[in-house]
Write a protein that holds these residues in place. Structure first.
Motif, PDB file in Angstrom:
ATOM      1  N   LEU A   1      -7.125  -4.283  10.714  1.00 36.65           N
ATOM      2  CA  LEU A   1      -6.635  -3.043  10.087  1.00 36.65           C
ATOM      3  C   LEU A   1      -5.205  -3.212   9.577  1.00 36.65           C
ATOM      4  O   LEU A   1      -4.870  -2.755   8.489  1.00 36.65           O
ATOM      5  CB  LEU A   1      -6.696  -1.887  11.093  1.00 36.65           C
ATOM      6  N   LEU A   2      -4.376  -3.903  10.386  1.00 33.82           N
ATOM      7  CA  LEU A   2      -2.986  -4.132   9.957  1.00 33.82           C
ATOM      8  C   LEU A   2      -2.943  -4.919   8.658  1.00 33.82           C
ATOM      9  O   LEU A   2      -2.168  -4.619   7.755  1.00 33.82           O
ATOM     10  CB  LEU A   2      -2.220  -4.901  11.037  1.00 33.82           C
ATOM     11  N   ARG A   3      -3.817  -5.937   8.579  1.00 31.62           N
ATOM     12  CA  ARG A   3      -3.848  -6.781   7.382  1.00 31.62           C
ATOM     13  C   ARG A   3      -4.246  -5.955   6.166  1.00 31.62           C
ATOM     14  O   ARG A   3      -3.693  -6.122   5.084  1.00 31.62           O
ATOM     15  CB  ARG A   3      -4.824  -7.942   7.592  1.00 31.62           C
ATOM     16  N   ARG A   4      -5.203  -5.063   6.361  1.00 29.30           N
ATOM     17  CA  ARG A   4      -5.660  -4.223   5.241  1.00 29.30           C
ATOM     18  C   ARG A   4      -4.583  -3.240   4.809  1.00 29.30           C
ATOM     19  O   ARG A   4      -4.507  -2.855   3.653  1.00 29.30           O
ATOM     20  CB  ARG A   4      -6.921  -3.462   5.648  1.00 29.30           C
ATOM     21  N   GLN A   5      -3.766  -2.825   5.774  1.00 28.40           N
ATOM     22  CA  GLN A   5      -2.729  -1.833   5.468  1.00 28.40           C
ATOM     23  C   GLN A   5      -1.514  -2.475   4.794  1.00 28.40           C
ATOM     24  O   GLN A   5      -0.660  -1.774   4.277  1.00 28.40           O
ATOM     25  CB  GLN A   5      -2.261  -1.151   6.761  1.00 28.40           C
ATOM     26  N   GLN A   6      -1.423  -3.823   4.853  1.00 28.24           N
ATOM     27  CA  GLN A   6      -0.211  -4.495   4.399  1.00 28.24           C
ATOM     28  C   GLN A   6       0.076  -4.305   2.913  1.00 28.24           C
ATOM     29  O   GLN A   6       1.225  -4.256   2.516  1.00 28.24           O
ATOM     30  CB  GLN A   6      -0.315  -5.993   4.691  1.00 28.24           C
ATOM     31  N   GLY A   7      -0.970  -4.225   2.099  1.00 27.72           N
ATOM     32  CA  GLY A   7      -0.755  -4.136   0.655  1.00 27.72           C
ATOM     33  C   GLY A   7      -0.443  -5.502   0.079  1.00 27.72           C
ATOM     34  O   GLY A   7      -0.427  -6.500   0.802  1.00 27.72           O
TER      35      GLY A   7
ATOM     36  N   ARG B   1      -3.487 -10.625  -1.703  1.00 29.99           N
ATOM     37  CA  ARG B   1      -3.920  -9.298  -1.246  1.00 29.99           C
ATOM     38  C   ARG B   1      -3.886  -8.275  -2.386  1.00 29.99           C
ATOM     39  O   ARG B   1      -3.351  -7.166  -2.236  1.00 29.99           O
ATOM     40  CB  ARG B   1      -3.045  -8.824  -0.072  1.00 29.99           C
TER      41      ARG B   1
ATOM     42  N   ARG C   1      -5.006  -5.431  -5.029  1.00 26.74           N
ATOM     43  CA  ARG C   1      -5.791  -4.212  -4.837  1.00 26.74           C
ATOM     44  C   ARG C   1      -6.714  -3.946  -6.034  1.00 26.74           C
ATOM     45  O   ARG C   1      -7.589  -3.106  -5.982  1.00 26.74           O
ATOM     46  CB  ARG C   1      -4.854  -3.019  -4.665  1.00 26.74           C
TER      47      ARG C   1
END
Lengths: 202, 164
Positions: free
Chosen positions: A53-59, A162, A164
């Protein structure tokens, strides 16, 4: 009631050991071995989920960070490794043939490339994201794009940066650090030059 | 005489064979096999485009997915099997395009956790039901400390309590 003599008193009872009969005392909890293993498994799983989840939130990777390493094999078979381009300014543009906003910046990117190409210290790399080869090649032909372009095989490059969506553009300084990031299309040639020129030696 | 008869017999046979083989080859060249939508969707429903998360490829309306379906149609037309097409997509776009992740590395957790969780749940439920069915005996057994296990005093006390 018959007379019964007690052989031991509560005050003489020794304290239970930290580990006895397959039970382990940890943080004040008296747990069986099975329960301990189950708790460790649950905690490990929660840690994995938290990291994900942290990785996904990093942007996307931000300016100032070291640019992620990646290799691009162009549609013509030529290979470019980012670390081999140290000492040069590298513009990495993520695009796709199905992406309408990418079309808005295609001509400006090509014009900028034709401006910088004779200097030799600027490299443009186009990374074709989740696309099919015939449509990608048709897109390159349509906009007369001449800088190196290749597919994002196994989406490794886009995952490293990463991203988007597309278009996204990353400009890497000669020291290998990200100098600037453009999310969405460039609106003019001047905008592209304003990001690259400060990184070049006069 | 006999050889000449055989020769004349061989000519029409060769012509018939030639007609069938050459005719079939021409037929294949002139009308290439076009897979149906159902055939394309049968493969597409096992794939996911990274652009449109959580939407299977067979029902995804975006242009990117439409291009992917065209690619599947082309590969089926070339005689590729479903597995060959999936392998090609994985090589191009990574494991994330598969509906079911391949069983390797951390992906094993996806396959292991549900059965382990169900087995653990059943075990806990069975233990709980047993405790509910024999609450008094289980309670007495729980109340006894390990130190009291071989205590003659406790044994006699429990025996007398049972007799009352």
């Amino acid at each position: 009631m018959s007379e019964i003599q007690s052989t031991s008193s509560p005050s003489e009872t020794p304290a239970p050991p930290a580990s006895s009969g397959g039970r382990i005392v940890i943080f004040g909890l008296n747990l069986s071995l099975g329960a301990l293993i189950a708790w460790i498994a649950v905690l490990a799983l929660l840690t994995l989920v938290a990291f994900g989840l942290l990785r996904r939130q990093q942007g996307p990777v931000a300016a100032g960070q070291t640019a992620p390493e990646f290799t691009l094999t162009t549609f013509e078979g030529e290979q470019f490794r980012l670390s081999d381009l140290k000492g040069k300014v590298v513009l990495i543009n993520f695009w796709a043939s199905w992406c309408k906003p990418c079309e808005e910046e295609a001509a400006d990117l090509e014009a900028a490339w034709r401006d910088y190409q004779p200097r030799g210290d600027v490299v443009f790399l186009g990374v074709d994201y989740v696309d099919t080869e015939p449509e990608a090649k048709a897109y390159l032909k349509k906009f007369d794009i001449t800088y190196p372009n290749g597919p994002d095989l196994r989406t490794r490059a886009s995952q490293a940066f990463r991203i988007r969506g597309v278009p996204e553009t990353y400009i890497v300084a000669p020291d290998g650090k990200l100098a600037s990031v453009q999310i969405g299309p460039f609106t003019s040639l001047a905008q592209i030059k304003a990001m690259i020129d400060p990184l070049l030696e006069p | 005489m006999r050889e000449s008869r055989l020769f004349w017999l061989a000519i029409p046979i060769a012509l018939i064979f030639g007609y069938f083989f050459v005719g079939r080859t021409y037929a294949q060249e002139s009308t290439p096999y076009t897979p149906t939508d159902d055939e394309v969707n049968a493969v597409a429903k096992g794939l996911y485009c990274p652009v449109c998360e959580n939407i299977p490829l067979d029902v995804c309306p975006t242009q990117a997915c439409s291009q992917w379906r065209a690619l599947i149609r082309e590969k089926i037309g070339l005689g590729w099997s479903e597995q060959q097409i999936k392998d090609y997509f994985v090589a191009q776009y990574g494991d994330r395009v598969l509906a079911a992740p391949p069983a390797r590395g951390l992906n094993w957790l996806v396959y292991l956790i549900p059965p382990v969780a169900i087995a653990t749940g059943i075990y806990i439920l069975v233990r709980a039901i047993r405790t509910w069915r024999h609450p008094i005996s289980a309670g007495v057994a729980k109340e006894r400390s390990p130190e009291a296990g071989n205590d003659e005093y406790v044994d006699r006390l429990e025996e007398e309590l049972r007799q009352r």
